[in-house]
Write an enzyme that holds these catalytic residues in place. Structure first.
Site, mmCIF file in Angstrom:
data_model
loop_
_atom_site.group_PDB
_atom_site.id
_atom_site.type_symbol
_atom_site.label_atom_id
_atom_site.label_comp_id
_atom_site.label_asym_id
_atom_site.label_seq_id
_atom_site.Cartn_x
_atom_site.Cartn_y
_atom_site.Cartn_z
ATOM 1 N N ALA A 1 39.142 46.859 51.892
ATOM 2 C CA ALA A 1 38.665 47.927 51.258
ATOM 3 C C ALA A 1 39.699 48.511 50.400
ATOM 4 O O ALA A 1 39.716 49.869 50.489
ATOM 5 C CB ALA A 1 37.933 48.864 52.228
ATOM 6 N N HIS B 1 44.854 29.601 38.665
ATOM 7 C CA HIS B 1 44.567 31.090 38.180
ATOM 8 C C HIS B 1 45.998 31.610 38.235
ATOM 9 O O HIS B 1 46.376 32.239 39.022
ATOM 10 C CB HIS B 1 43.659 31.786 39.219
ATOM 11 C CG HIS B 1 43.631 33.231 39.002
ATOM 12 N ND1 HIS B 1 43.276 33.877 37.827
ATOM 13 C CD2 HIS B 1 43.945 34.288 39.774
ATOM 14 C CE1 HIS B 1 43.402 35.144 37.988
ATOM 15 N NE2 HIS B 1 43.683 35.387 38.854
#
Length: 315
Positions: free
Chosen positions: A13, A179
């Site tokens: 989070a 990436h």
């Protein structure tokens, strides 16, 4: 009629995880959203804050906080947790050791508690961690994917769109490979409604398309954002949301994401950014492109980098 609520768990989070939660809420992607974080007080506060915002949305979404082990009913588990922020001069590959240690504890715990959904990896180094999560989970490879080069592809389309004064949705150009620093645009398959991007560029600007300059600009964009604000969050949140939408709707749309290869492009033993068709079971098929010679060399180089770093994973 399938009335089962769509459930997404976001593990981590922090900036990326909470931005993804906000994007999922705003676009009404699922009916249940679960936040997981070692700091349970912070995670619960985010849940309450997001629940306040949800009251203004047209649909209904339940937003709760729980442990990662409480995952048996989760459709998509988005992993955003990382081993810490990058220091000046570091690349995404420098995050490997700490992030891999977290995965080695997290993924077996989730599997032992009945997880059988889709893992979506949105942490760095994305391709190597995608491979590691697949290995640790024992799930079919179509159920473990990474956000990969889809955000990089979006940046490429945005950069071209701004120069050409055309909507990015009309540009069929994309990035393949790692990436990271070894990513590359596939100019041989890039077009604007069938017209090669280079031709459209020349007609619009009167100059030749400097493919190397565009590729370098796109590669650096993430680091420029990071340098300016200390993180990247909104772009990757949009990427996560787009992938979740296409999975839940079974769109069969092809996105350039990190997939575990089993012979495609002549490679095994890696996860790497390639065009893949998404369905409700995850990756339905990987699209193999006939790359130009220079592009194939760049793909091989990216694959080598990923393989070398997979070998660094803790046993």
């Amino acid at each position: 009629m399938n009335t089962k609520p769509r459930k997404v768990m976001i593990i981590g989070a922090g900036n990326v995880g909470t931005a993804a939660a906000w994007a999922l809420l705003n676009q009404n992607i699922c009916e249940e959203l679960v936040l997981v974080d070692l700091n349970k007080t912070r995670a619960e506060a985010h849940c309450q804050d997001l629940s306040d915002a949800a009251a203004y949305m047209p649909g209904m979404m339940t937003i709760t906080q729980r442990d990662a082990s409480d995952c048996a009913d989760v459709d998509i588990a988005v992993i955003t947790v990382s081993g810490g922020p990058l220091k000046p001069g570091q690349t995404r590959l420098d995050e490997l050791t700490n992030t891999a240690r977290i995965m080695k504890q997290l993924v077996p715990e989730m599997m032992s508690n009945g997880f059988n959904g889709i893992f979506l990896i949105a942490t760095n180094p994305c391709d190597i961690i995608t491979w590691q999560v697949w290995q640790l989970s024992g799930l079919p490879r179509q159920q473990v994917i990474g956000t990969g080069v889809w955000l990089d592809t979006t940046r490429l389309r945005r950069t071209l769109a701004q120069a050409l004064d055309i909507g990015p949705q009309s540009i069929d150009a994309f990035i393949l490979g790692e990436h990271g620093d070894a990513q590359f645009p596939v100019w041989s398959h890039s077009s604007v409604y069938g017209s090669p991007v280079g031709d459209v560029w020349k007609r619009r600007t009167g100059t030749e398309l400097d493919t190397n300059a565009i590729a370098e600009k796109v590669r650096k964009l993430g680091f420029e954002i990071y340098a300016g604000k200390g993180c990247t969050e909104f772009g990757i949140a949009g990427t996560i949301t787009e992938i979740c939408r296409n999975i839940f709707t079974g769109s069969h749309r092809a996105l350039a994401i990190s997939c575990v290869l089993d012979g495609e492009y002549g490679k095994t033993g890696i996860a790497i950014g390639v065009p893949a068709v998404l369905a409700q079971s995850g990756v339905q098929q990987i699209i193999e492109l006939q790359l130009a010679e220079e592009e194939q060399a760049k793909f091989d180089a990216a694959a080598h980098i990923i393989q070398a770093n997979i070998a660094r994973l803790p046993q």
